[in-house]
Design a protein around this motif. Structure first.
Motif, PDB file in Angstrom:
ATOM      1  N   TRP A  96      -1.790  33.630  47.758  1.00  9.49           N
ATOM      2  CA  TRP A  96      -0.821  33.116  46.786  1.00  9.49           C
ATOM      3  C   TRP A  96      -1.104  33.656  45.387  1.00  9.49           C
ATOM      4  N   GLN A  97      -2.378  33.772  45.037  1.00 10.28           N
ATOM      5  CA  GLN A  97      -2.736  34.290  43.721  1.00 10.28           C
ATOM      6  C   GLN A  97      -2.243  35.731  43.565  1.00 10.28           C
ATOM      7  N   ASN A  98      -2.424  36.534  44.603  1.00 16.25           N
ATOM      8  CA  ASN A  98      -1.939  37.919  44.562  1.00 16.25           C
ATOM      9  C   ASN A  98      -0.417  37.965  44.475  1.00 16.25           C
ATOM     10  N   THR A  99       0.252  37.097  45.214  1.00 15.82           N
ATOM     11  CA  THR A  99       1.712  37.032  45.156  1.00 15.82           C
ATOM     12  C   THR A  99       2.160  36.639  43.756  1.00 15.82           C
ATOM     13  N   PHE A 100       1.550  35.603  43.206  1.00 20.09           N
ATOM     14  CA  PHE A 100       1.900  35.125  41.867  1.00 20.09           C
ATOM     15  C   PHE A 100       1.748  36.252  40.850  1.00 20.09           C
ATOM     16  N   ARG A 101       0.626  36.926  40.890  1.00 16.81           N
ATOM     17  CA  ARG A 101       0.382  38.025  39.933  1.00 16.81           C
ATOM     18  C   ARG A 101       1.425  39.128  40.065  1.00 16.81           C
ATOM     19  N   SER A 102       1.845  39.413  41.287  1.00 14.26           N
ATOM     20  CA  SER A 102       2.815  40.501  41.470  1.00 14.26           C
ATOM     21  C   SER A 102       4.192  40.153  40.917  1.00 14.26           C
ATOM     22  N   TYR A 103       4.524  38.865  40.818  1.00 14.90           N
ATOM     23  CA  TYR A 103       5.823  38.467  40.281  1.00 14.90           C
ATOM     24  C   TYR A 103       5.758  38.021  38.826  1.00 14.90           C
ATOM     25  N   ASP A 104       4.579  37.799  38.303  1.00 12.24           N
ATOM     26  CA  ASP A 104       4.409  37.476  36.892  1.00 12.24           C
ATOM     27  C   ASP A 104       4.447  38.792  36.119  1.00 12.24           C
ATOM     28  N   ARG A 105       5.643  39.349  35.982  1.00  7.24           N
ATOM     29  CA  ARG A 105       5.829  40.696  35.428  1.00  7.24           C
ATOM     30  C   ARG A 105       5.297  40.855  34.005  1.00  7.24           C
ATOM     31  N   ASP A 106       5.399  39.805  33.203  1.00  7.13           N
ATOM     32  CA  ASP A 106       4.953  39.906  31.816  1.00  7.13           C
ATOM     33  C   ASP A 106       3.492  39.467  31.640  1.00  7.13           C
ATOM     34  N   ILE A 111       5.389  31.816  35.758  1.00 11.17           N
ATOM     35  CA  ILE A 111       6.578  32.417  36.372  1.00 11.17           C
ATOM     36  C   ILE A 111       7.803  31.786  35.700  1.00 11.17           C
ATOM     37  N   ASP A 112       8.641  32.627  35.084  1.00 12.52           N
ATOM     38  CA  ASP A 112       9.864  32.090  34.497  1.00 12.52           C
ATOM     39  C   ASP A 112      10.985  32.124  35.538  1.00 12.52           C
ATOM     40  N   LYS A 113      12.152  31.683  35.170  1.00 11.04           N
ATOM     41  CA  LYS A 113      13.267  31.580  36.109  1.00 11.04           C
ATOM     42  C   LYS A 113      13.577  32.930  36.769  1.00 11.04           C
ATOM     43  N   ASN A 114      13.626  34.000  35.982  1.00 10.21           N
ATOM     44  CA  ASN A 114      13.958  35.307  36.555  1.00 10.21           C
ATOM     45  C   ASN A 114      12.873  35.804  37.502  1.00 10.21           C
ATOM     46  N   GLU A 115      11.611  35.563  37.135  1.00 13.95           N
ATOM     47  CA  GLU A 115      10.511  35.958  38.010  1.00 13.95           C
ATOM     48  C   GLU A 115      10.517  35.130  39.288  1.00 13.95           C
ATOM     49  N   LEU A 116      10.831  33.843  39.166  1.00 10.77           N
ATOM     50  CA  LEU A 116      10.936  32.986  40.348  1.00 10.77           C
ATOM     51  C   LEU A 116      12.062  33.463  41.249  1.00 10.77           C
ATOM     52  N   LYS A 117      13.181  33.808  40.652  1.00 11.58           N
ATOM     53  CA  LYS A 117      14.332  34.303  41.415  1.00 11.58           C
ATOM     54  C   LYS A 117      13.958  35.588  42.165  1.00 11.58           C
ATOM     55  N   THR A 118      13.274  36.494  41.491  1.00  8.02           N
ATOM     56  CA  THR A 118      12.836  37.740  42.133  1.00  8.02           C
ATOM     57  C   THR A 118      11.895  37.437  43.301  1.00  8.02           C
ATOM     58  N   ASP A 146       8.904  27.416  32.409  1.00 11.01           N
ATOM     59  CA  ASP A 146       8.204  28.313  33.319  1.00 11.01           C
ATOM     60  C   ASP A 146       7.268  27.496  34.202  1.00 11.01           C
ATOM     61  N   ILE A 147       6.728  28.150  35.216  1.00  5.87           N
ATOM     62  CA  ILE A 147       5.962  27.463  36.249  1.00  5.87           C
ATOM     63  C   ILE A 147       4.568  28.079  36.338  1.00  5.87           C
ATOM     64  N   ALA A 148       3.537  27.226  36.320  1.00 10.15           N
ATOM     65  CA  ALA A 148       2.149  27.664  36.457  1.00 10.15           C
ATOM     66  C   ALA A 148       1.854  28.005  37.922  1.00 10.15           C
ATOM     67  N   PHE A 149       0.724  28.645  38.129  1.00  6.39           N
ATOM     68  CA  PHE A 149       0.321  29.101  39.463  1.00  6.39           C
ATOM     69  C   PHE A 149       0.339  27.987  40.495  1.00  6.39           C
ATOM     70  N   ASP A 150      -0.298  26.852  40.195  1.00 12.76           N
ATOM     71  CA  ASP A 150      -0.390  25.771  41.174  1.00 12.76           C
ATOM     72  C   ASP A 150       0.985  25.186  41.497  1.00 12.76           C
ATOM     73  N   PHE A 152       3.777  26.872  41.294  1.00 15.17           N
ATOM     74  CA  PHE A 152       4.468  27.917  42.055  1.00 15.17           C
ATOM     75  C   PHE A 152       4.158  27.781  43.543  1.00 15.17           C
ATOM     76  N   ILE A 153       2.887  27.546  43.864  1.00 16.66           N
ATOM     77  CA  ILE A 153       2.505  27.335  45.266  1.00 16.66           C
ATOM     78  C   ILE A 153       3.291  26.159  45.832  1.00 16.66           C
ATOM     79  N   GLN A 154       3.280  25.045  45.106  1.00 17.23           N
ATOM     80  CA  GLN A 154       3.970  23.850  45.590  1.00 17.23           C
ATOM     81  C   GLN A 154       5.461  24.113  45.773  1.00 17.23           C
ATOM     82  N   CYS A 155       6.086  24.763  44.823  1.00 17.13           N
ATOM     83  CA  CYS A 155       7.509  25.077  44.905  1.00 17.13           C
ATOM     84  C   CYS A 155       7.815  25.883  46.164  1.00 17.13           C
ATOM     85  N   CYS A 156       7.069  26.948  46.385  1.00 17.05           N
ATOM     86  CA  CYS A 156       7.319  27.825  47.531  1.00 17.05           C
ATOM     87  C   CYS A 156       7.061  27.112  48.855  1.00 17.05           C
ATOM     88  N   VAL A 157       6.001  26.328  48.921  1.00 18.06           N
ATOM     89  CA  VAL A 157       5.682  25.619  50.161  1.00 18.06           C
ATOM     90  C   VAL A 157       6.743  24.567  50.466  1.00 18.06           C
TER      91      VAL A 157
END
Length: 193
Positions: A96-106, A111-118, A146-150, A152-157
């Motif tokens: 999940w950490q690797n996934t989060f980093r790959s979508y946290d473009r800035d 993760i902001d709305k656009n990054e979450l959407k991507t 925006d959404i923090a790492f933890d 983001f995990i909860q949202c996706c799960v």
């Protein structure tokens, strides 16, 4: 997975904890496990795990996310995880950490709305902008859009779990279901979030 006492300078400056080795050996994991298992019970509780995790913002890991992850890996259903389950959890968080980093473009650590959407689009989900706004409001504990790492995990799960529950009723794969109110409540309450 970021263990708070093992901060790597380069990653800490970017808001992330130290990355674990890609394939951590058992001795390394055992050392981490022992540091997290504060009461020396041989099991890690949700409280112990929460104290050990860092979401990269120097704030405590979301207790709901911790509870969700303990529930996912607790094969004995006793509210704790043993060393073997901890190894699986470690890999899960690292992925999940690797996934989060790959979508946290800035590289903001959020993760902001656009990054979450991507991210969710790449996982195969297609939602309206209204729904993405709602997700950010639901999982943004800081109220900053925006959404923090933890979180983001909860949202996706939660989305994945609800999708799986929905698909049990969507036998024709039509994207629509007809269920009773009690079936709906059963579906929602059976989801660990």
């Amino acid at each position: 997975m970021a263990y708070q006492q093992q901060q790597h300078q380069g990653y800490a400056q970017q808001g992330y904890g130290a990355p674990p080795p890609q394939v951590p050996d058992q001795n390394f994991l055992w050392g981490v496990f022992q540091r997290v298992d504060k009461d020396r019970s041989g099991h890690i509780s949700a409280d112990e795990l929460q104290q050990a995790l860092s979401n990269g913002t120097w704030s405590p890991f979301n207790p709901e996310t911790v509870r969700l992850m303990i529930g996912m890996f607790d094969r004995q259903h006793n509210g704790t995880i043993n060393f073997q389950e901890f190894g699986s959890l470690w890999k899960y968080i690292t992925d999940w950490q690797n996934t989060f980093r790959s979508y946290d473009r800035d590289n903001s650590g959020f993760i902001d709305k656009n990054e979450l959407k991507t991210a969710l689009n790449s996982f195969g989900y297609r939602f309206s902008d209204f729904f993405y706004d709602m997700l950010v409001r639901k999982f943004d504990r800081r109220g900053r859009g925006d959404i923090a790492f933890d979180d983001f995990i909860q949202c996706c799960v939660v989305i994945q779990t609800l999708t799986s529950a929905f698909r049990q009723y969507d036998t024709r794969m039509a994207g629509q279901i007809t269920i009773s109110y009690e079936q709906f409540l059963t579906m929602v309450f059976s989801v660990k979030s």
